[in-house]
Design a protein around this motif. Sequence first.
Motif, PDB file in Angstrom:
ATOM      1  N   TRP A 195      56.586   0.413 -52.085  1.00 56.28           N
ATOM      2  CA  TRP A 195      57.914  -0.140 -52.416  1.00 56.28           C
ATOM      3  C   TRP A 195      59.067   0.237 -51.456  1.00 56.28           C
ATOM      4  O   TRP A 195      59.705   1.062 -51.340  1.00 56.28           O
ATOM      5  N   SER A 247      54.597  -3.477 -61.115  1.00 61.39           N
ATOM      6  CA  SER A 247      56.325  -3.530 -61.407  1.00 61.39           C
ATOM      7  C   SER A 247      56.526  -2.871 -62.452  1.00 61.39           C
ATOM      8  O   SER A 247      58.459  -2.106 -62.310  1.00 61.39           O
ATOM      9  N   GLU A 248      55.870  -1.805 -63.073  1.00 62.22           N
ATOM     10  CA  GLU A 248      56.754  -0.831 -64.522  1.00 62.22           C
ATOM     11  C   GLU A 248      56.432   0.464 -64.344  1.00 62.22           C
ATOM     12  O   GLU A 248      57.548   1.398 -64.750  1.00 62.22           O
ATOM     13  N   TYR A 250      49.515  -6.098 -62.151  1.00 63.74           N
ATOM     14  CA  TYR A 250      50.861  -6.325 -60.984  1.00 63.74           C
ATOM     15  C   TYR A 250      52.112  -6.108 -61.978  1.00 63.74           C
ATOM     16  O   TYR A 250      53.297  -5.465 -61.704  1.00 63.74           O
ATOM     17  N   LYS A 251      51.766  -6.069 -63.720  1.00 64.98           N
ATOM     18  CA  LYS A 251      52.457  -5.406 -64.688  1.00 64.98           C
ATOM     19  C   LYS A 251      52.734  -4.109 -64.879  1.00 64.98           C
ATOM     20  O   LYS A 251      54.243  -3.487 -64.439  1.00 64.98           O
ATOM     21  N   GLU A 297      55.393   2.700 -61.847  1.00 64.84           N
ATOM     22  CA  GLU A 297      55.470   3.212 -59.768  1.00 64.84           C
ATOM     23  C   GLU A 297      54.655   4.437 -59.585  1.00 64.84           C
ATOM     24  O   GLU A 297      53.374   4.392 -58.962  1.00 64.84           O
ATOM     25  N   SER A 321      51.799  -9.803 -55.328  1.00 67.17           N
ATOM     26  CA  SER A 321      51.743 -10.316 -56.196  1.00 67.17           C
ATOM     27  C   SER A 321      49.927 -11.326 -56.240  1.00 67.17           C
ATOM     28  O   SER A 321      49.628 -10.802 -55.653  1.00 67.17           O
ATOM     29  N   TYR A 333      55.124  -7.209 -50.732  1.00 67.04           N
ATOM     30  CA  TYR A 333      55.419  -7.164 -51.877  1.00 67.04           C
ATOM     31  C   TYR A 333      53.886  -7.932 -52.123  1.00 67.04           C
ATOM     32  O   TYR A 333      53.158  -8.197 -51.186  1.00 67.04           O
TER      33      TYR A 333
END
Length: 375
Positions: free
Chosen positions: A303, A277-278, A273-274, A280, A310, A308
């Motif tokens: 995106w 999120s950082e 997930y990190k 793409e 998570s 979402y």
Amino acid sequence: MDKKYIFGIFIALITFAGISAVLLNQVDSSNSGGSQEVNTSIPAEQSVNTSTNTSTSELKTVRHGYLPSNGDALIFIAKEEGFWTEEGLNVELYQFTKGTEGYNSLFGNKLDTVGAGTSDPATYIAQGADITIIGGLMSEGQFLVTAPENSKALADLNNWKGKKIATITMSNGDLIYKSALKKAGIDWKNDVTFLELGSPNAVLEAVKTGKADGGIIWIPYEILAQQQGLSIASYSYQYYDNHPCCRIALKTGTLNKDRNTYVKFEKGLIRAYKLFSENENKSVDDIQKYVKVDKEAIRQSTWSNYFYASPDPNTNGVKEYYQMMKDSGYIDTDVKIEDHIDNTVYKEALEELIAENPDDQFYQKLLSEYKEMNT
């Protein structure tokens, strides 16, 4: 002719046929639901990650069942980036086409964990299955698609009376729209005809050929639908904002016997997930190895403001979702869903990552979100 030679040819033909079917049908699978009881899980292509030299014989094996949708993005990233390997796990990925196939394999001891929509584990729990939800994968990402000329009318639920809607039973979208109909005062069991189909592609075909007035699908099929000339009439978030979708579940006994393994499993998903999120671009590359659509379709669908990702179990959201299932007449049960959620597996994984990376603000943010969604 040598029997071993003949058998080898037979296996090669089956493998070729399976790969061809995936390529021809793109991501022809179900986010959850379906009625088939025969398990057709297939091992995914095992990608080699060169970031670690750990032998798989030294790792703890976890067999995970997944659906080839970008809703399972964290699964694909954790696998491709070697995060699970670094945590001491050899996670084998098995593709299934319907949620029930995945759970049949779980109950038949062919899988250790399953990632499918919230309706799947919730329905089995309501029926008395001893399974536990330990984490999440995604939220939202469900749609109603129609022919362009029907889009405006079917955007209003009051116009669903007398219509035929293609759906996949037990998918999140199936539940969200039926619940919304109930709230709108429409008897979805009698006023609307639901055509229960086996895959999103089958839903799209029913809408295109006029066999259904509309169809309920999920990411990335909204992109494919529009490419085929269909329209999105409505989004699931319009009826339930940020609703939980795919959850990670396993047998309660499996968790109790080897809890540490599934803490490590969750650590891999949190690390994924990190990266999601950082980075793409790298995430898109990883996802496309399992979701056979073009990169821009994956990017546009993933995106977006209607999906979402998570790994958080979101206990509060699952409890609300479960109550909605009961209120809408989808299930009838006295079983409490909270007795089948162990959010501390995720919490322990997150706390270990924070201890290993004390200055990382991303993990600190996830801990704050965990407290909001699970207490």
